[in-house]
Design an enzyme around this catalytic site. Sequence first.
Site, PDB file in Angstrom:
ATOM      1  CB  CYS A 146      -0.844   0.257   1.445  1.00  0.00           C
ATOM      2  SG  CYS A 146      -2.151   1.318   1.329  1.00  0.00           S
ATOM      3  CB  CYS A 161      -6.841  -0.169   2.883  1.00  0.00           C
ATOM      4  SG  CYS A 161      -5.738   1.987   1.465  1.00  0.00           S
ATOM      5  CB  CYS A 175      -3.560  -0.479  -1.526  1.00  0.00           C
ATOM      6  SG  CYS A 175      -3.895  -1.354   0.250  1.00  0.00           S
ATOM      7  CB  CYS A 181     -10.090 -13.456  28.526  1.00  0.00           C
ATOM      8  SG  CYS A 181     -11.887 -13.536  27.549  1.00  0.00           S
TER       9      CYS A 181
END
Length: 356
Positions: free
Chosen positions: A41, A68, A71, A317
């Site tokens: 990219c 994106c 790209c 977690c």
Amino acid sequence: MLFERPDDDTLYDALIARSADYEGQAYVCVKTTGIFCRLTCPARKPKRENTLFFETIAACMHSGFRPCRRCRPLEQPGREPVVDLLLAALDDEPEVRWSEDELVRRGHDPSTVRRAFKRALGMTFHDVARYRRLGEAARQLADGARVIDAQLDAGYGSPSGFRTAFQRLVGKAPALSQNRELLFADWFDTPLGPMIAVADKTHLHLLEFHDRKALLSELEALQKRVRSSVAIGRTPVIDQIETEIRDYFDGRLTTFRTPLALGGTPFEKHVWAQLVEIPAGQTRAYGDLAREMDRPEVVRAVGRANGANQLAIIVPCHRILGADGSLTGYGGGLWRKQWLLRHEEKITQAKMEETA
């Protein structure tokens, strides 16, 4: 020869060099922007600590990242035209809720579309549409917007649609009651989407986000373990955890008092007890937990126990990071994990300012 994934440092070097060596075999997710890119990219490069790397587009989108626009990682040469046609429709018509009937109305065979997308991207067209809506919800939340139904809309067309899906989910559960006390399941909304709670009359057994992929198998395993069945309904325990979760999201509470039914192995219970001891606003790595248990050799087992947790937020977690401080896998999606950590940082900062 199968692709062997290089370590993240190697992939980051390839990103900086815009190297095409791993084109189509690895993608970078940028935590600060919520997008994922090809390693080639041309956009400005993120800092190393703000990157995650995945081998597939499906993994990127499942983790809440959106493609994106520079790209265009979803675009690939030589694939079936229907894939590009429908991806363009997703961009041009974001308001559409895509169903099989909608595909048929536009002249597409749903089975053909499903196979074409699986071959091209490793996931179905409906997966792509849903993950894009999830990514948009993540972007709004990251920007500080108050999203009332964003996550609900991301997964389902309406509240009634979610209720139907919830009933179908619980209805799939095997009937194993054998004259035993039933478990009850209900759901409540949160700023990060609906959560499903399962409890008996005195203890909470499960609390998960509605779109966790392992939810159905978790419900089935829970019923087998307690040799009972789950029915749709409420108990005082579910009322209590709904109130506490609401207070948590409002920034008023970080310690939960709802009684818990922890059904794991002794080792898993030990790990979960260590997780509960991590203060809000702080994080640990798997190795940290192993050392705190005086068993530094069980890092992988600690990771598996972390993933087996069925009480999201309460057994935190989400406070576990990779050894390098990066976000690691989270059943509720990495975008939720990032949001929860930022939320707890804000709570902690506010408390510090109050006592200063």
